[in-house]
Design a protein around this motif. Structure first.
Motif, PDB file in Angstrom:
ATOM      1  N   LYS A 115       0.825  -1.211   0.000  1.00 25.26           N
ATOM      2  CA  LYS A 115       0.000   0.000   0.000  1.00 25.26           C
ATOM      3  C   LYS A 115       0.863   1.266   0.000  1.00 25.26           C
ATOM      4  CE  LYS A 115      -3.900   0.145   2.183  1.00 25.26           C
ATOM      5  NZ  LYS A 115      -4.965   0.213   3.205  1.00 25.26           N
ATOM      6  N   VAL A 116       1.943   1.287   0.757  1.00 27.68           N
ATOM      7  CA  VAL A 116       2.803   2.470   0.783  1.00 27.68           C
ATOM      8  C   VAL A 116       3.377   2.728  -0.614  1.00 27.68           C
ATOM      9  CG1 VAL A 116       4.887   3.489   1.765  1.00 27.68           C
ATOM     10  CG2 VAL A 116       3.377   2.119   3.213  1.00 27.68           C
ATOM     11  N   ALA A 117       3.896   1.651  -1.232  1.00 28.53           N
ATOM     12  CA  ALA A 117       4.460   1.802  -2.573  1.00 28.53           C
ATOM     13  C   ALA A 117       3.392   2.236  -3.572  1.00 28.53           C
ATOM     14  CB  ALA A 117       5.100   0.486  -3.007  1.00 28.53           C
ATOM     15  N   ALA A 118       2.152   1.677  -3.439  1.00 26.98           N
ATOM     16  CA  ALA A 118       1.068   2.032  -4.363  1.00 26.98           C
ATOM     17  C   ALA A 118       0.676   3.497  -4.242  1.00 26.98           C
ATOM     18  CB  ALA A 118      -0.143   1.135  -4.103  1.00 26.98           C
ATOM     19  N   ILE A 119       0.605   3.982  -2.994  1.00 29.64           N
ATOM     20  CA  ILE A 119       0.242   5.391  -2.780  1.00 29.64           C
ATOM     21  C   ILE A 119       1.311   6.302  -3.350  1.00 29.64           C
ATOM     22  CG2 ILE A 119      -0.055   7.140  -0.984  1.00 29.64           C
ATOM     23  CD1 ILE A 119      -1.488   5.006   0.689  1.00 29.64           C
ATOM     24  N   ARG A 120       2.569   5.997  -3.103  1.00 28.25           N
ATOM     25  CA  ARG A 120       3.639   6.843  -3.639  1.00 28.25           C
ATOM     26  C   ARG A 120       3.664   6.791  -5.176  1.00 28.25           C
ATOM     27  NH1 ARG A 120       7.681   8.561  -0.384  1.00 28.25           N
ATOM     28  NH2 ARG A 120       9.258   8.277  -2.018  1.00 28.25           N
ATOM     29  N   HIS A 121       3.390   5.627  -5.743  1.00 26.44           N
ATOM     30  CA  HIS A 121       3.359   5.502  -7.204  1.00 26.44           C
ATOM     31  C   HIS A 121       2.233   6.338  -7.809  1.00 26.44           C
ATOM     32  CE1 HIS A 121       3.788   3.610 -11.134  1.00 26.44           C
ATOM     33  NE2 HIS A 121       2.459   3.391 -11.121  1.00 26.44           N
ATOM     34  N   PRO A 150       8.387   0.786   5.020  1.00 28.80           N
ATOM     35  CA  PRO A 150       7.215  -0.062   5.272  1.00 28.80           C
ATOM     36  C   PRO A 150       7.429  -0.988   6.462  1.00 28.80           C
ATOM     37  CG  PRO A 150       7.772  -0.050   2.947  1.00 28.80           C
ATOM     38  CD  PRO A 150       8.877   0.652   3.641  1.00 28.80           C
ATOM     39  N   GLY A 151       6.402  -1.138   7.286  1.00 30.65           N
ATOM     40  CA  GLY A 151       6.453  -2.044   8.434  1.00 30.65           C
ATOM     41  C   GLY A 151       7.043  -1.442   9.681  1.00 30.65           C
ATOM     42  N   THR A 152       7.404  -0.142   9.647  1.00 31.21           N
ATOM     43  CA  THR A 152       7.971   0.496  10.836  1.00 31.21           C
ATOM     44  C   THR A 152       7.024   1.579  11.329  1.00 31.21           C
ATOM     45  OG1 THR A 152       9.177   2.148   9.546  1.00 31.21           O
ATOM     46  CG2 THR A 152      10.297   0.071  10.034  1.00 31.21           C
ATOM     47  N   ARG A 153       7.174   1.893  12.591  1.00 34.71           N
ATOM     48  CA  ARG A 153       6.375   2.970  13.182  1.00 34.71           C
ATOM     49  C   ARG A 153       7.311   4.013  13.756  1.00 34.71           C
ATOM     50  NH1 ARG A 153       1.703   0.793  17.024  1.00 34.71           N
ATOM     51  NH2 ARG A 153       1.150   2.992  16.772  1.00 34.71           N
ATOM     52  N   LYS A 154       6.896   5.235  13.679  1.00 38.65           N
ATOM     53  CA  LYS A 154       7.697   6.330  14.211  1.00 38.65           C
ATOM     54  C   LYS A 154       7.769   6.226  15.724  1.00 38.65           C
ATOM     55  CE  LYS A 154       8.282  11.329  13.754  1.00 38.65           C
ATOM     56  NZ  LYS A 154       7.695  12.552  13.201  1.00 38.65           N
ATOM     57  N   SER A 155       8.990   6.285  16.235  1.00 37.41           N
ATOM     58  CA  SER A 155       9.150   6.143  17.676  1.00 37.41           C
ATOM     59  C   SER A 155       8.545   7.323  18.410  1.00 37.41           C
ATOM     60  CB  SER A 155      10.642   6.035  18.016  1.00 37.41           C
ATOM     61  OG  SER A 155      11.318   7.192  17.594  1.00 37.41           O
ATOM     62  N   VAL A 174       0.765   9.018  -6.571  1.00 39.70           N
ATOM     63  CA  VAL A 174       0.957  10.471  -6.442  1.00 39.70           C
ATOM     64  C   VAL A 174       2.159  10.945  -7.250  1.00 39.70           C
ATOM     65  CG1 VAL A 174       1.438  12.352  -4.824  1.00 39.70           C
ATOM     66  CG2 VAL A 174      -0.161  10.538  -4.184  1.00 39.70           C
ATOM     67  N   LEU A 175       3.270  10.274  -7.114  1.00 42.11           N
ATOM     68  CA  LEU A 175       4.518  10.765  -7.712  1.00 42.11           C
ATOM     69  C   LEU A 175       4.672  10.377  -9.179  1.00 42.11           C
ATOM     70  CD1 LEU A 175       6.924   9.992  -4.721  1.00 42.11           C
ATOM     71  CD2 LEU A 175       5.824  12.170  -5.299  1.00 42.11           C
ATOM     72  N   THR A 176       4.168   9.218  -9.565  1.00 42.06           N
ATOM     73  CA  THR A 176       4.352   8.768 -10.947  1.00 42.06           C
ATOM     74  C   THR A 176       3.127   9.055 -11.820  1.00 42.06           C
ATOM     75  OG1 THR A 176       5.804   7.014 -10.168  1.00 42.06           O
ATOM     76  CG2 THR A 176       4.939   6.790 -12.406  1.00 42.06           C
ATOM     77  N   LEU A 177       1.907   8.686 -11.291  1.00 44.74           N
ATOM     78  CA  LEU A 177       0.683   8.897 -12.070  1.00 44.74           C
ATOM     79  C   LEU A 177       0.095  10.285 -11.907  1.00 44.74           C
ATOM     80  CD1 LEU A 177      -1.037   5.436 -11.406  1.00 44.74           C
ATOM     81  CD2 LEU A 177       0.477   6.099 -13.291  1.00 44.74           C
ATOM     82  N   GLN A 178       0.648  11.071 -10.982  1.00 45.42           N
ATOM     83  CA  GLN A 178       0.214  12.454 -10.759  1.00 45.42           C
ATOM     84  C   GLN A 178      -1.255  12.547 -10.356  1.00 45.42           C
ATOM     85  OE1 GLN A 178       2.395  15.132 -10.867  1.00 45.42           O
ATOM     86  NE2 GLN A 178       3.913  13.477 -11.111  1.00 45.42           N
ATOM     87  N   LYS A 179      -1.767  11.591  -9.578  1.00 48.92           N
ATOM     88  CA  LYS A 179      -3.143  11.644  -9.087  1.00 48.92           C
ATOM     89  C   LYS A 179      -3.239  12.621  -7.921  1.00 48.92           C
ATOM     90  CE  LYS A 179      -4.850   8.336 -11.732  1.00 48.92           C
ATOM     91  NZ  LYS A 179      -5.948   8.592 -12.690  1.00 48.92           N
ATOM     92  N   PRO A 180      -4.398  13.311  -7.816  1.00 49.96           N
ATOM     93  CA  PRO A 180      -4.578  14.213  -6.669  1.00 49.96           C
ATOM     94  C   PRO A 180      -4.528  13.432  -5.362  1.00 49.96           C
ATOM     95  CG  PRO A 180      -6.225  14.638  -8.350  1.00 49.96           C
ATOM     96  CD  PRO A 180      -5.557  13.360  -8.749  1.00 49.96           C
ATOM     97  N   ARG A 181      -3.999  14.055  -4.348  1.00 49.27           N
ATOM     98  CA  ARG A 181      -3.858  13.366  -3.069  1.00 49.27           C
ATOM     99  C   ARG A 181      -5.208  13.066  -2.434  1.00 49.27           C
ATOM    100  NH1 ARG A 181       1.605  15.592  -0.063  1.00 49.27           N
ATOM    101  NH2 ARG A 181       2.942  15.608  -1.921  1.00 49.27           N
ATOM    102  N   ARG A 182      -6.188  13.969  -2.643  1.00 50.96           N
ATOM    103  CA  ARG A 182      -7.519  13.727  -2.084  1.00 50.96           C
ATOM    104  C   ARG A 182      -8.120  12.470  -2.715  1.00 50.96           C
ATOM    105  NH1 ARG A 182     -10.522  17.179   0.709  1.00 50.96           N
ATOM    106  NH2 ARG A 182      -9.261  18.932   0.019  1.00 50.96           N
ATOM    107  N   TRP A 183      -7.953  12.345  -4.067  1.00 52.94           N
ATOM    108  CA  TRP A 183      -8.479  11.159  -4.754  1.00 52.94           C
ATOM    109  C   TRP A 183      -7.763   9.899  -4.272  1.00 52.94           C
ATOM    110  CZ3 TRP A 183      -6.209   7.424  -7.737  1.00 52.94           C
ATOM    111  CH2 TRP A 183      -7.064   6.584  -8.453  1.00 52.94           C
ATOM    112  N   VAL A 184      -6.464   9.987  -4.079  1.00 50.94           N
ATOM    113  CA  VAL A 184      -5.697   8.829  -3.603  1.00 50.94           C
ATOM    114  C   VAL A 184      -6.160   8.398  -2.225  1.00 50.94           C
ATOM    115  CG1 VAL A 184      -3.382   8.028  -2.937  1.00 50.94           C
ATOM    116  CG2 VAL A 184      -3.695   9.387  -5.017  1.00 50.94           C
ATOM    117  N   ARG A 226       2.071  11.829   4.641  1.00 51.49           N
ATOM    118  CA  ARG A 226       3.232  11.262   5.348  1.00 51.49           C
ATOM    119  C   ARG A 226       3.967  10.267   4.464  1.00 51.49           C
ATOM    120  NH1 ARG A 226       3.871   6.980   9.001  1.00 51.49           N
ATOM    121  NH2 ARG A 226       1.644   6.558   8.989  1.00 51.49           N
ATOM    122  N   TYR A 227       3.205   9.424   3.746  1.00 50.77           N
ATOM    123  CA  TYR A 227       3.842   8.444   2.881  1.00 50.77           C
ATOM    124  C   TYR A 227       4.599   9.092   1.730  1.00 50.77           C
ATOM    125  CZ  TYR A 227       1.297   4.598   5.145  1.00 50.77           C
ATOM    126  OH  TYR A 227       0.828   3.686   6.043  1.00 50.77           O
TER     127      TYR A 227
END
Length: 416
Positions: free
Chosen positions: A3-9, A42-47, A11-21, A34-35
């Motif tokens: 999911k993290v990779a899909a969201i970044r792809h 992926p798989g980590t949480r902010k301390s 927004v950054l590659t397909l140029q989809k609006p963040r609200r739509w994503v 944040r992503y």
């Protein structure tokens, strides 16, 4: 796709609006930001950096408790007891936190070891190990002397009936002869056979006999820290392995020397079966110090008085000597297996060594002239004397007793 990779792809590659994503992936808009904007793995949480006042207070109070509490190896401060003491002092903290704090204290206090490098011919380690063996059909406890050359990992072992200084030094002489040279340094525990006195720091005053051994074979004696046997962990581990590999099943033989030869042969066989044994030994052997022309005599020498009964006490055991030596002084050389006694005129008597508290009285060799004038003494020691004299004396003695009785039999045997 993750999911993290899909969201970044999206927004950054397909140029989809963040609200739509956010609507498409059913996540919060802030999650999308944040992503995309932060370096997120992926798989980590902010301390969390939230303050933990209870934990801080527990750490301070725990430090005070540890500083105030006198403990020993058998009476250590446990997490449970530390938590109870904290509660008695009014510190409100959970047992889980105290357990974690105590575990961290133990981890931080543990010694950090250094991976060592062993140069050929530089270092050997020595120790004794208690083992069980069968000698002449009887199970006995023996002490295995082990010297391990650390660079090549070649070992020498020999079994002894005791763990005294003579056996300790005899093991060195045998090991050097087996290796064909001596190493530059040898590491020991702080055993009495080697150390006469502890000096400042790591310095030791050697016993006189070990000092003469180091001088004769030109090596340096090094010592572990007190109660830190892992300082020579190589020989410690190898001794345990030899017990499990070469002493199971329990080896047997007519003598301790025969058992020692059997065990050493198995140890050597295992060493030479290793693929690189020849190369490692060649490198080690080239750096060993050449042996002196003669081997060191490690027997313990002492001046000993001879009693009125023509006996001497050597290393706690009693031996007979010729009656002509009575009330004089002799020189005794106590070895691993035998004792040599030298009279004032240079004549010597050699006897097999017996354990401390035991005696070896040879009536047949040393007391015949005296017994010829003491019939009652003959009667008193007749059983041992006849066995030492051998045939036909035991038969003669039985016939004399049957014919004349013990008193007259003793008189006649004295004349014989």
């Amino acid at each position: 796709m993750d999911k993290v990779a899909a969201i970044r792809h999206a927004v950054l590659t397909l140029q989809k609006p963040r609200r739509w994503v956010a609507r498409h992936f059913k996540v919060a808009r802030g999650t999308v930001d944040r992503y995309v904007d932060e370096d997120v793995t992926p798989g980590t949480r902010k301390s969390s950096s939230r303050p933990a006042p209870k934990t801080v207070a527990a750490i301070v109070a725990l430090d005070a408790i540890v500083a105030e509490t006198a403990v020993s190896k058998k009476q250590q401060l446990t997490a449970q007891r530390a938590w109870e003491l904290l509660r008695e002092r009014g510190v409100d903290v959970s047992y889980t936190i105290v357990k974690e704090l105590m575990a961290e204290r133990r981890r931080a206090a543990k010694e950090v070891f250094v991976p060592l490098v062993y140069k050929p011919g530089d270092l050997a380690e020595v120790d004794f190990f208690e083992v069980d063996v069968d000698v002449d059909g009887e199970r006995v406890t023996a002490f295995m002397f082990l010297m391990r050359l650390m660079s090549s990992s070649r070992d020498f072992c020999w079994l002894y009936p005791r763990q005294d200084q003579t056996c300790f030094l005899d093991g060195h002489v045998r090991a050097f002869a087996h290796f064909g040279g001596s190493p530059g340094r040898i590491a020991y525990d702080n055993l009495k056979a080697a150390v006469r006195r502890h000096l400042v720091g790591g310095e030791r005053e050697l016993t006189a006999r070990l000092l003469s051994t180091t001088t004769h074979y030109a090596f340096e004696a090094c010592f572990c820290r007190p109660y830190e046997g892992h300082d020579k962990g190589g020989v410690e581990a190898r001794g345990k392995n030899i017990r499990l590999q070469s002493l199971v099943p329990v080896p047997s033989g007519p003598s301790l020397g025969d058992v020692s030869s059997t065990v050493l042969a198995d140890v050597e066989k295992r060493f030479w079966s290793k693929p690189d044994a020849t190369q490692r030994w060649a490198a080690e052997q080239a750096e060993l110090t050449a042996l002196p022309a003669r081997a060191l005599d490690v027997r313990k020498t002492a001046l000993v008085p001879v009693s009125s009964s023509s006996t001497v006490v050597i290393e706690g055991a009693t031996y007979s000597v010729p009656t002509t030596w009575a009330r004089t002084g002799i020189t005794a050389h106590a070895g691993v297996d035998d004792v040599e006694m030298v009279g004032a005129g240079g004549e010597s008597v050699r006897r097999r060594r017996v354990p401390k508290g035991k005696s070896d009285i040879d009536y047949a060799a040393h007391y015949l002239l005296t017994l010829s004038t003491k019939p009652q003494a003959v009667r008193q020691v007749a059983d041992v004397l006849m066995a030492q004299l051998g045939a036909p004396f035991p038969d003669w003695w039985r016939r004399l007793i049957d014919d004349d009785g013990p008193r007259d039999a003793a008189r006649k045997m004295a004349r014989i």
